[in-house]
Design an enzyme around this catalytic site. Structure first.
Site: not given
Ligand code: IDP
Ligand code: MG
Length: 203
Positions: A62, A102, A110, A138, A144, A155, A165, A168, A179
């Site tokens: 990212k 997304y 968010f 993963r 996450t 991470r 974070n 992805h 994707e």
């Molecule tokens: P992942 O990236 O581990 O698959 P997802 O739930 O798919 O997690 O969320 C996608 C992305 O959205 C996360 O990697 C992060 O960048 C962002 N994100 C998820 N939850 C939050 C939050 O509570 N606050 C801010 N950003 C978030």
């Molecule tokens: Mg995800």
């Protein structure tokens, strides 16, 4: 009957040698189980679970990871694990592509800040190939929320807040396929032979 069985197993043997798993599976499933019989069928079952070394996943560094010069270290982790890089590019992501990527998060509070974050600079997006690569990636990427991510994960080692974070990783086989098609043209992915293939997995 015995002659027929021999023919069947010779055909199946040839298919295994050519390493065409899909053809082999359909060949095996096309014959009544009774015809395959006892010990030989048991042997076939174990051979038919050959590892799917062609599984693919999408990994993206990212904008914060690119800005912090972490691209090399992240690539190195996947290389040293034994996975094969089959696609790689750097791009400034459009909001349109991100909204598709997304799509499940559009209603989250968010989401607007996620779009701002992901469009704040270039990303480096990759396709990695190998046995169980979706699930293993993963695990390598970690939780996450970096605050909950284990040390040793990307991470867990390089970030501390969920809003930045670093990386992805696709979360399922279906997600990975979707994707990869979203981010890459088919012509941008390369099928190439690793010289160390037999050192990373029994084929
Ligand atoms: P992942 O990236 O581990 O698959 P997802 O739930 O798919 O997690 O969320 C996608 C992305 O959205 C996360 O990697 C992060 O960048 C962002 N994100 C998820 N939850 C939050 C939050 O509570 N606050 C801010 N950003 C978030
Ligand atoms: Mg995800």
């Amino acid at each position: 009957m015995i002659v027929l069985q021999r023919c069947i197993f010779m055909r199946i043997g040839q298919q295994f040698c050519s390493r065409n798993q899909e053809t082999t599976k359909s060949l095996v499933s096309g014959f009544p189980t009774a015809l395959l019989g006892g010990h030989r069928a048991a042997g076939l079952r174990s051979r038919s679970t050959l590892p799917n070394v062609r599984e693919r996943t999408l990994i993206a560094v990212k904008p914060d990871g690119v800005q912090r010069r972490l691209v090399g270290q992240i690539i190195q982790r996947f290389e040293q694990r034994g996975f094969k890089l089959v696609g790689l590019k750097m791009l400034q992501v459009s909001e349109d592509l991100l909204s598709q990527h997304y799509c499940e998060l559009r209603t989250k509070p968010f989401y607007p800040s996620l779009l701002l974050y992901m469009t704040s600079g270039p990303v480096v997006v990759m396709v990695w190939e190998g046995y169980n690569v979706v699930q293993t990636s993963r695990t390598m990427v970690g939780h996450t929320n970096p605050a909950e991510a284990q040390a040793g994960t990307v991470r867990g080692d390089f970030s501390f807040h969920v809003s930045r974070n670093v990386v992805h990783a696709s979360d399922s086989l279906e997600g990975a396929q979707r994707e990869i098609q979203l981010w890459f043209q088919g012509s941008e992915l390369l099928n190439w032979d690793c010289c160390d293939q037999t050192s990373t997995c029994e084929l």
